[in-house]
Design an enzyme around this catalytic site. Structure first.
Site, PDB file in Angstrom:
ATOM      1  N   SER A  39       0.798  -1.232   0.000  1.00  0.00           N
ATOM      2  CA  SER A  39       0.000   0.000   0.000  1.00  0.00           C
ATOM      3  C   SER A  39       0.824   1.272   0.000  1.00  0.00           C
ATOM      4  O   SER A  39       0.314   2.328  -0.333  1.00  0.00           O
ATOM      5  CB  SER A  39      -0.974   0.019   1.184  1.00  0.00           C
ATOM      6  N   LYS A  80       0.627   4.571   6.840  1.00  0.00           N
ATOM      7  CA  LYS A  80       0.041   5.415   5.787  1.00  0.00           C
ATOM      8  C   LYS A  80       0.617   6.819   5.874  1.00  0.00           C
ATOM      9  O   LYS A  80       1.321   7.171   6.800  1.00  0.00           O
ATOM     10  CB  LYS A  80      -1.489   5.505   5.938  1.00  0.00           C
TER      11      LYS A  80
END
Length: 183
Positions: A39, A80
């Site tokens: 990701s 993230k």
């Protein structure tokens, strides 16, 4: 005999102190983390090993584009990038990030954007369409992975409470040949 016994006790004392110090440092200041998944590509690769600075959010507020580690579920942490801060209106259109109506460059995405042939890296959205809120709520962050097509992030799980953030990270220490600071 007494001399040997004292030497053994000194070694035991030193080891106990070292273990206690390591536990304190890991619990309150720094911790290792392994990137699991794709990701955050191309910035981070799966199995990169990083150091999380847990102290970073104890002394200051999160900054836009920090890479953070947070508790996503009871037994799963995510890594993230901070996109929206409390009070921000976040929007994507034409593969461009707009925060509070202002266009923002994301140079860490350039590598992926040049490789695309089948549409935008980031599908258009606005915060209200995703969360029902017009701005990021106070005490929350809007986060996204750099690999926008393969990331489970705030577009799917909503904004994250700042108290769930373990800390920020920027140092990859393994693999040894890939030691680097990431931005």
């Amino acid at each position: 005999m007494t001399k040997k016994r004292n030497e053994v006790l000194e070694w035991i004392k030193a080891l106990v102190i070292a273990v206690i110090l390591a536990a304190i440092i890991r619990s309150f200041f720094f911790a290792p983390i392994v990137v699991d998944g794709y990701s955050m590509m191309p910035t981070l690769h799966t199995q990169d090993r990083m150091i999380v600075n847990k102290f970073s959010y104890k002394i200051g507020d999160p900054e836009r584009f920090d890479i953070v580690v947070f508790h996503a579920t009871v037994d799963k942490d995510y890594i993230k990038r901070v996109i929206g801060l409390p009070g921000d209106h976040v929007e994507y259109k034409n593969d461009t990030l707009y925060i509070n109506g202002e266009k923002y460059e994301e140079p860490y995405l350039d590598e992926y954007k040049t490789e695309l042939i089948d549409g935008p890296l980031t599908e258009p959205f606005d915060l209200e369409g995703i969360t029902g809120e017009s701005t990021v709520p106070q005490g929350h962050l809007f986060v996204m992975g750099d690999n926008r097509r393969q990331s489970k992030d705030s577009r799917h799980i909503g904004t994250i409470p700042i108290e769930e953030v373990m800390g920020k990270t920027s140092l990859v220490y393994w693999p040894f040949s890939q030691i680097r600071l990431v931005k």
